[in-house]
Scaffold this motif. Structure first.
Motif, PDB file in Angstrom:
ATOM      1  N   PRO A  16       5.365  10.716 -11.579  1.00 52.86           N
ATOM      2  CA  PRO A  16       5.395  11.294 -10.231  1.00 52.86           C
ATOM      3  C   PRO A  16       5.873  10.279  -9.201  1.00 52.86           C
ATOM      4  CG  PRO A  16       3.178  10.633 -10.765  1.00 52.86           C
ATOM      5  CD  PRO A  16       3.992  10.388 -12.009  1.00 52.86           C
ATOM      6  N   GLU A  17       6.292  10.809  -8.065  1.00 52.28           N
ATOM      7  CA  GLU A  17       6.691   9.950  -6.946  1.00 52.28           C
ATOM      8  C   GLU A  17       5.460   9.642  -6.099  1.00 52.28           C
ATOM      9  OE1 GLU A  17      10.460  10.450  -4.358  1.00 52.28           O
ATOM     10  OE2 GLU A  17       8.827  11.345  -3.197  1.00 52.28           O
ATOM     11  N   LEU A  18       5.333   8.391  -5.676  1.00 45.31           N
ATOM     12  CA  LEU A  18       4.225   7.977  -4.815  1.00 45.31           C
ATOM     13  C   LEU A  18       4.748   7.640  -3.429  1.00 45.31           C
ATOM     14  CD1 LEU A  18       2.806   7.799  -7.580  1.00 45.31           C
ATOM     15  CD2 LEU A  18       1.625   5.748  -6.757  1.00 45.31           C
ATOM     16  N   ARG A  19       3.922   7.904  -2.441  1.00 45.57           N
ATOM     17  CA  ARG A  19       4.265   7.563  -1.064  1.00 45.57           C
ATOM     18  C   ARG A  19       3.104   6.813  -0.431  1.00 45.57           C
ATOM     19  NH1 ARG A  19       6.884  13.436   0.706  1.00 45.57           N
ATOM     20  NH2 ARG A  19       8.591  13.398  -0.851  1.00 45.57           N
ATOM     21  N   VAL A  20       3.408   5.657   0.127  1.00 41.01           N
ATOM     22  CA  VAL A  20       2.411   4.825   0.798  1.00 41.01           C
ATOM     23  C   VAL A  20       2.799   4.690   2.256  1.00 41.01           C
ATOM     24  CG1 VAL A  20       1.396   2.518   0.949  1.00 41.01           C
ATOM     25  CG2 VAL A  20       1.835   3.535  -1.297  1.00 41.01           C
ATOM     26  N   GLY A  21       1.862   5.017   3.133  1.00 45.50           N
ATOM     27  CA  GLY A  21       2.092   4.886   4.567  1.00 45.50           C
ATOM     28  C   GLY A  21       1.292   3.746   5.147  1.00 45.50           C
ATOM     29  N   LEU A  22       1.945   2.923   5.961  1.00 42.99           N
ATOM     30  CA  LEU A  22       1.293   1.800   6.615  1.00 42.99           C
ATOM     31  C   LEU A  22       1.194   2.052   8.113  1.00 42.99           C
ATOM     32  CD1 LEU A  22       3.152  -1.140   4.820  1.00 42.99           C
ATOM     33  CD2 LEU A  22       1.038  -0.009   4.119  1.00 42.99           C
ATOM     34  N   ASN A  23       0.282   1.356   8.758  1.00 45.99           N
ATOM     35  CA  ASN A  23       0.108   1.552  10.202  1.00 45.99           C
ATOM     36  C   ASN A  23       1.100   0.736  11.024  1.00 45.99           C
ATOM     37  OD1 ASN A  23      -1.102  -0.898   9.461  1.00 45.99           O
ATOM     38  ND2 ASN A  23      -2.477  -0.879  11.229  1.00 45.99           N
ATOM     39  N   ASP A  24       1.683  -0.290  10.446  1.00 45.51           N
ATOM     40  CA  ASP A  24       2.588  -1.174  11.178  1.00 45.51           C
ATOM     41  C   ASP A  24       4.000  -1.105  10.608  1.00 45.51           C
ATOM     42  OD1 ASP A  24       0.675  -2.053  12.871  1.00 45.51           O
ATOM     43  OD2 ASP A  24       0.546  -4.095  12.090  1.00 45.51           O
ATOM     44  N   GLN A  43      12.301   6.388   7.434  1.00 42.96           N
ATOM     45  CA  GLN A  43      11.015   7.006   7.745  1.00 42.96           C
ATOM     46  C   GLN A  43       9.850   6.028   7.829  1.00 42.96           C
ATOM     47  OE1 GLN A  43      10.304  10.164   4.906  1.00 42.96           O
ATOM     48  NE2 GLN A  43      12.433  10.847   4.961  1.00 42.96           N
ATOM     49  N   LYS A  44      10.077   4.765   7.425  1.00 46.91           N
ATOM     50  CA  LYS A  44       9.027   3.760   7.369  1.00 46.91           C
ATOM     51  C   LYS A  44       7.895   4.187   6.442  1.00 46.91           C
ATOM     52  CE  LYS A  44      11.251   1.041  10.026  1.00 46.91           C
ATOM     53  NZ  LYS A  44      11.966  -0.107   9.405  1.00 46.91           N
ATOM     54  N   VAL A  45       8.279   4.908   5.377  1.00 44.65           N
ATOM     55  CA  VAL A  45       7.343   5.309   4.335  1.00 44.65           C
ATOM     56  C   VAL A  45       7.809   4.679   3.029  1.00 44.65           C
ATOM     57  CG1 VAL A  45       6.370   7.229   3.020  1.00 44.65           C
ATOM     58  CG2 VAL A  45       6.777   7.477   5.479  1.00 44.65           C
ATOM     59  N   ILE A  46       6.904   4.042   2.312  1.00 48.94           N
ATOM     60  CA  ILE A  46       7.248   3.390   1.042  1.00 48.94           C
ATOM     61  C   ILE A  46       7.200   4.458  -0.051  1.00 48.94           C
ATOM     62  CG2 ILE A  46       6.688   1.536  -0.555  1.00 48.94           C
ATOM     63  CD1 ILE A  46       5.170   0.197   1.773  1.00 48.94           C
ATOM     64  N   THR A  47       8.372   4.835  -0.563  1.00 54.00           N
ATOM     65  CA  THR A  47       8.498   5.880  -1.579  1.00 54.00           C
ATOM     66  C   THR A  47       8.997   5.265  -2.875  1.00 54.00           C
ATOM     67  OG1 THR A  47       9.054   7.465   0.163  1.00 54.00           O
ATOM     68  CG2 THR A  47       9.543   8.124  -2.095  1.00 54.00           C
ATOM     69  N   PHE A  48       8.349   5.595  -3.988  1.00 54.48           N
ATOM     70  CA  PHE A  48       8.739   4.956  -5.255  1.00 54.48           C
ATOM     71  C   PHE A  48       8.153   5.719  -6.443  1.00 54.48           C
ATOM     72  CE2 PHE A  48       4.764   3.293  -3.740  1.00 54.48           C
ATOM     73  CZ  PHE A  48       3.967   3.080  -4.849  1.00 54.48           C
ATOM     74  N   VAL A  49       8.778   5.521  -7.591  1.00 47.56           N
ATOM     75  CA  VAL A  49       8.254   5.980  -8.877  1.00 47.56           C
ATOM     76  C   VAL A  49       7.745   4.729  -9.582  1.00 47.56           C
ATOM     77  CG1 VAL A  49       8.771   7.062 -11.084  1.00 47.56           C
ATOM     78  CG2 VAL A  49       9.858   7.914  -8.988  1.00 47.56           C
ATOM     79  N   THR A 183      -3.064  -7.086  10.720  1.00 46.05           N
ATOM     80  CA  THR A 183      -3.319  -5.732  11.205  1.00 46.05           C
ATOM     81  C   THR A 183      -2.719  -4.672  10.287  1.00 46.05           C
ATOM     82  OG1 THR A 183      -1.343  -5.836  12.601  1.00 46.05           O
ATOM     83  CG2 THR A 183      -3.437  -6.483  13.612  1.00 46.05           C
ATOM     84  N   VAL A 184      -2.114  -5.087   9.196  1.00 43.74           N
ATOM     85  CA  VAL A 184      -1.497  -4.138   8.268  1.00 43.74           C
ATOM     86  C   VAL A 184      -2.590  -3.363   7.522  1.00 43.74           C
ATOM     87  CG1 VAL A 184      -0.014  -3.883   6.245  1.00 43.74           C
ATOM     88  CG2 VAL A 184       0.534  -5.592   7.986  1.00 43.74           C
ATOM     89  N   ARG A 185      -2.479  -2.040   7.535  1.00 41.64           N
ATOM     90  CA  ARG A 185      -3.452  -1.183   6.858  1.00 41.64           C
ATOM     91  C   ARG A 185      -2.708  -0.115   6.053  1.00 41.64           C
ATOM     92  NH1 ARG A 185      -5.822  -4.786   8.591  1.00 41.64           N
ATOM     93  NH2 ARG A 185      -7.723  -4.871   9.865  1.00 41.64           N
ATOM     94  N   VAL A 186      -3.228   0.204   4.881  1.00 37.53           N
ATOM     95  CA  VAL A 186      -2.709   1.333   4.101  1.00 37.53           C
ATOM     96  C   VAL A 186      -3.370   2.587   4.656  1.00 37.53           C
ATOM     97  CG1 VAL A 186      -2.590   2.417   1.828  1.00 37.53           C
ATOM     98  CG2 VAL A 186      -2.349  -0.070   2.037  1.00 37.53           C
ATOM     99  N   MET A 187      -2.573   3.436   5.298  1.00 30.39           N
ATOM    100  CA  MET A 187      -3.095   4.638   5.930  1.00 30.39           C
ATOM    101  C   MET A 187      -3.244   5.796   4.941  1.00 30.39           C
ATOM    102  SD  MET A 187      -3.539   3.346   8.837  1.00 30.39           S
ATOM    103  CE  MET A 187      -4.097   4.797   9.733  1.00 30.39           C
ATOM    104  N   TYR A 188      -2.337   5.855   3.969  1.00 32.71           N
ATOM    105  CA  TYR A 188      -2.483   6.919   2.968  1.00 32.71           C
ATOM    106  C   TYR A 188      -1.715   6.555   1.705  1.00 32.71           C
ATOM    107  CZ  TYR A 188       2.144   8.457   4.626  1.00 32.71           C
ATOM    108  OH  TYR A 188       3.468   8.506   4.987  1.00 32.71           O
ATOM    109  N   LEU A 189      -2.103   7.182   0.616  1.00 32.99           N
ATOM    110  CA  LEU A 189      -1.430   7.073  -0.675  1.00 32.99           C
ATOM    111  C   LEU A 189      -1.334   8.476  -1.248  1.00 32.99           C
ATOM    112  CD1 LEU A 189      -0.313   5.672  -3.208  1.00 32.99           C
ATOM    113  CD2 LEU A 189      -2.670   5.214  -3.907  1.00 32.99           C
ATOM    114  N   LYS A 190      -0.110   8.985  -1.365  1.00 36.54           N
ATOM    115  CA  LYS A 190       0.096  10.350  -1.828  1.00 36.54           C
ATOM    116  C   LYS A 190       0.826  10.346  -3.158  1.00 36.54           C
ATOM    117  CE  LYS A 190       0.345  12.378   2.812  1.00 36.54           C
ATOM    118  NZ  LYS A 190       1.195  13.162   3.761  1.00 36.54           N
TER     119      LYS A 190
END
Length: 219
Positions: A16-24, A43-49, A183-190
């Motif tokens: 599956p594809e994963l998406r990680v969103g950061l606050n910064d 999009q400033k979203v980290i997308t990867f398999v 201040t870097v935070r992982v906001m979500y992991l989808k």
């Protein structure tokens, strides 16, 4: 500055594809080859398999809004050529719910030190002649607590003229679980499932760890 990295440990079927969103928005970052860089730039979203197992997703560097886990207040006084008094106070700047681990403070002393009388409010300390330093070890350092080392360092007397002691910086090493100094935070992991009807249970777990790099305190 703070140099950080995000590690991933994945064991997923069907790729599956994963998406990680950061606050910064990171200005200085490098990514694993599996990351879709064009999507990140747009999009400033980290997308990867992800590959299977553990790997380093990214590295980053922050210079602004850095939160140091420890505050060190040193006082070193020389009395002629025979004695040095050392007083070092260390305070944890993080929450009392967090516990620092493997905390070691190295306090340099003159090369002609003969012995040292040391008192500490926590942990253990000794003079290490091979390191020319007082080595103070605190196994567990609870947040918001303050601990102190006091020492009387005796020097070998000499009739020869010695060069003034150039004081090296105090250094620290430590690990603080569940703490980030940036201040870097992982906001979500989808997890985006690619096959219709391939729903499966996914356990998401994010943890933080602050580790010492070159943590130096000038005296």
């Amino acid at each position: 500055d703070v140099q950080g990295r995000i590690m991933m440990k994945c064991h997923l079927s069907d790729m599956p594809e994963l998406r990680v969103g950061l606050n910064d928005k990171l200005e200085d970052a490098t990514f694993h080859q599996c990351v879709n860089l064009s999507t990140y730039e747009a999009q400033k979203v980290i997308t990867f398999v992800p590959p299977d197992g553990e790997f380093e997703l990214m590295r980053y560097r922050c210079q602004d809004m850095v939160s140091l886990p420890f505050k060190v207040l040193p006082s070193i006084t020389e009395f002629g050529r025979t004695r040095v008094e050392v007083n070092v106070t260390v305070k944890a700047n993080y929450s009392s719910k967090i516990i620092g681990q493997q905390v070691v403070v190295l306090v340099p002393v003159p090369d002609n030190t003969s012995k040292a009388h040391i008192l500490v409010t926590a942990g253990k300390a000794k003079y290490d002649a091979t390191k020319h330093a007082l080595v103070w070890k605190v196994g567990k350092f609870v947040g918001e607590m303050e601990h102190t080392l006091k020492a009387e360092v005796m020097l070998v007397a000499t009739t020869r003229e010695r060069k003034p002691w150039v004081r090296p910086p105090i250094s620290m090493s430590f690990q603080v679980p569940m703490l980030s100094s940036s201040t870097v935070r992982v906001m979500y992991l989808k997890v985006v499932e690619r096959k219709q009807g391939s729903a499966y249970k996914v356990e998401r777990w994010v943890r933080k760890m602050a580790k010492s790099g070159d943590y130096l305190i000038r005296t």
